[in-house]
Design a protein around this motif. Structure first.
Motif, PDB file in Angstrom:
ATOM      1  N   SER A   1       0.012  -7.549   0.224  1.00 53.09           N
ATOM      2  CA  SER A   1      -0.360  -7.370  -1.176  1.00 53.09           C
ATOM      3  C   SER A   1      -0.064  -8.654  -1.955  1.00 53.09           C
ATOM      4  CB  SER A   1       0.425  -6.212  -1.793  1.00 53.09           C
ATOM      5  OG  SER A   1       1.798  -6.567  -1.925  1.00 53.09           O
ATOM      6  N   ARG A   2      -0.767  -8.862  -3.048  1.00 49.16           N
ATOM      7  CA  ARG A   2      -0.513 -10.027  -3.886  1.00 49.16           C
ATOM      8  C   ARG A   2       0.925  -9.991  -4.411  1.00 49.16           C
ATOM      9  NH1 ARG A   2      -5.185 -12.764  -4.678  1.00 49.16           N
ATOM     10  NH2 ARG A   2      -7.116 -11.603  -4.269  1.00 49.16           N
ATOM     11  N   GLU A   3       1.404  -8.801  -4.700  1.00 50.32           N
ATOM     12  CA  GLU A   3       2.782  -8.656  -5.175  1.00 50.32           C
ATOM     13  C   GLU A   3       3.778  -9.085  -4.099  1.00 50.32           C
ATOM     14  OE1 GLU A   3       5.744  -5.046  -6.727  1.00 50.32           O
ATOM     15  OE2 GLU A   3       3.582  -4.725  -6.545  1.00 50.32           O
ATOM     16  N   TRP A   4       3.506  -8.685  -2.836  1.00 56.90           N
ATOM     17  CA  TRP A   4       4.404  -9.077  -1.748  1.00 56.90           C
ATOM     18  C   TRP A   4       4.386 -10.582  -1.545  1.00 56.90           C
ATOM     19  CZ3 TRP A   4       4.558 -11.610   2.878  1.00 56.90           C
ATOM     20  CH2 TRP A   4       5.621 -11.335   3.732  1.00 56.90           C
TER      21      TRP A   4
ATOM     22  N   ARG B   1      -0.609  -2.186   0.677  1.00 61.28           N
ATOM     23  CA  ARG B   1      -0.860  -2.368  -0.759  1.00 61.28           C
ATOM     24  C   ARG B   1       0.398  -2.114  -1.580  1.00 61.28           C
ATOM     25  NH1 ARG B   1      -5.613   0.951  -3.032  1.00 61.28           N
ATOM     26  NH2 ARG B   1      -5.425  -0.611  -4.701  1.00 61.28           N
ATOM     27  N   ALA B   2       1.275  -1.249  -1.078  1.00 55.01           N
ATOM     28  CA  ALA B   2       2.526  -0.925  -1.779  1.00 55.01           C
ATOM     29  C   ALA B   2       3.644  -1.910  -1.433  1.00 55.01           C
ATOM     30  CB  ALA B   2       2.964   0.492  -1.438  1.00 55.01           C
ATOM     31  N   SER B   3       3.301  -3.017  -0.754  1.00 54.74           N
ATOM     32  CA  SER B   3       4.255  -4.095  -0.449  1.00 54.74           C
ATOM     33  C   SER B   3       5.310  -3.696   0.576  1.00 54.74           C
ATOM     34  CB  SER B   3       4.929  -4.612  -1.729  1.00 54.74           C
ATOM     35  OG  SER B   3       3.960  -5.116  -2.634  1.00 54.74           O
ATOM     36  N   ALA B   4       4.926  -2.834   1.530  1.00 57.09           N
ATOM     37  CA  ALA B   4       5.865  -2.468   2.590  1.00 57.09           C
ATOM     38  C   ALA B   4       6.030  -3.572   3.617  1.00 57.09           C
ATOM     39  CB  ALA B   4       5.391  -1.190   3.279  1.00 57.09           C
ATOM     40  N   GLY B   5       5.132  -4.532   3.615  1.00 57.57           N
ATOM     41  CA  GLY B   5       5.200  -5.632   4.568  1.00 57.57           C
ATOM     42  C   GLY B   5       3.823  -6.175   4.859  1.00 57.57           C
ATOM     43  N   ILE B   6       3.703  -6.860   5.990  1.00 60.06           N
ATOM     44  CA  ILE B   6       2.418  -7.415   6.407  1.00 60.06           C
ATOM     45  C   ILE B   6       1.722  -6.395   7.296  1.00 60.06           C
ATOM     46  CG2 ILE B   6       1.300  -9.223   7.773  1.00 60.06           C
ATOM     47  CD1 ILE B   6       3.495 -11.126   6.902  1.00 60.06           C
ATOM     48  N   GLY B   7       0.501  -6.058   6.929  1.00 58.00           N
ATOM     49  CA  GLY B   7      -0.261  -5.080   7.695  1.00 58.00           C
ATOM     50  C   GLY B   7      -1.272  -5.737   8.607  1.00 58.00           C
ATOM     51  N   PHE B   8      -1.374  -5.234   9.839  1.00 57.29           N
ATOM     52  CA  PHE B   8      -2.458  -5.649  10.741  1.00 57.29           C
ATOM     53  C   PHE B   8      -3.559  -4.619  10.533  1.00 57.29           C
ATOM     54  CE2 PHE B   8      -2.300  -8.520  14.658  1.00 57.29           C
ATOM     55  CZ  PHE B   8      -3.618  -8.871  14.516  1.00 57.29           C
TER      56      PHE B   8
END
Length: 322
Positions: free
Chosen positions: A180-183, A241-248
């Motif tokens: 996410s942009r926030e992350w 999207r909720a900034s839990a980390g990097i998604g594959f």
């Protein structure tokens, strides 16, 4: 024919064609109740017809298992005969079907992403001219089943190893790294795989993953610690999207979310969708029509599936692949 089951009296004559068609429905769904619903009968009638068929054949055609009813060897041969009956009826009514459109119930399984983005709009369009067609989509991520009880077709990731089935390559889709942009604002965008490996991963639950090809990203990112993991790819998207980390994530799913940023675009993985269907099911007009609709839809959407074009079913440019 198999020897007469000692629990039965001598066979009671030729099997009834209606009883064979009931067995065919039970073989497809795995349950008397679902077969009854599909045929417009009640559970008792289905049970009675199966009993009558077994009496006429002198042996069991079904055995009960923890996952529903399964065919015996005799039952499988009886279903082959039932398929011939169904094909003959279909040929007799083909002219009428052409004027009225295709009807019936088609049940398929497919992964979450292709179910929502490709199959749903494809069958919705097919139903515009065939309103009596009912398509049931079971969203799941698993290997193709050797015994496809209850399904007319399956769409899986990775080339399936199955017997007595048509295996059709549909097309590719691409996985990429997103955050996410926030992350990114809080953690800075990684500039190398070494930096990615120090970040939390949003992906499938490793211990529950059944598809070998979907395990490849973990080989690209060995040792990356899990954050939020799930069997559902929509959870991957929304956790990222909720900034839990990097998604594959599948790029076609991430593309519609402007708050997602693609990281290290050269780090990608392309996987292939395959369709598995029994040859006798392809003889059914409804199944054949759904197969054609899905193949056409995947072909049309191929650029979108690999992140190189817009969603053809929305008519608007994709966003969020910056």
């Amino acid at each position: 024919m198999s020897p007469v089951d000692p629990g039965f009296e001598s066979p009671g004559g030729s099997p009834n064609a209606d009883d064979l068609l009931v067995l065919r429905a039970v073989a497809k769904t795995g349950y008397f109740s679902e077969a009854a619903h599909e045929l417009g009968l009640n559970h008792t009638t289905v049970s009675r017809r199966i009993t009558a068929l077994e009496k006429s054949l002198g042996a069991h055609v079904l055995v009960r298992t923890s996952s529903g009813w399964r065919l015996t060897d005799l039952g499988r041969r009886a279903v082959v005969a039932a398929d011939s009956v169904a094909s003959a009826v279909s040929a007799l009514t083909s002219e009428t079907q052409t004027s009225r459109g295709i009807s019936g119930v088609v049940r398929l399984s497919a992964t979450d992403g292709i179910s929502a983005y490709i199959i749903a709009p494809a069958v919705a369009k097919l139903r515009e001219t065939n309103p009596d067609l009912n398509v049931e989509i079971v969203a799941t991520t698993r290997r193709a089943s050797q015994i496809r009880t209850g399904l007319d077709m399956e769409i899986v990731v990775g080339e399936p190893q199955v017997q007595r089935a048509e295996v059709i390559e549909l097309g590719e889709y691409e996985l990429g790294l997103f955050a996410s942009r926030e992350w990114v604002a809080a953690n800075k965008a990684p500039t190398s795989l070494e930096e990615v490996l120090r970040s939390p991963l949003v992906y499938f639950i490793d211990s529950m993953l059944q598809v070998d090809d979907l395990d490849t990203p973990r080989k690209i990112l060995p040792g990356m610690r899990d954050s939020v993991t799930s069997t559902n790819v929509f959870v991957h998207v929304y956790a990222t999207r909720a900034s839990a980390g990097i998604g594959f994530l599948p790029v076609f799913m991430a593309a519609e979310h402007a708050d997602l940023v693609r990281l290290l675009p050269s780090t990608r993985q392309r996987l292939t969708y395959w369709l598995v269907v029994r040859p006798e099911n392809l003889q059914q007009p409804a199944v054949a029509a759904v197969v054609r609709a899905i193949r056409d839809a995947v072909s049309l959407a191929q650029p979108f599936l690999v992140g190189e074009g817009p969603n053809p079913f929305l008519g608007a440019p994709s966003e969020g692949l910056s």
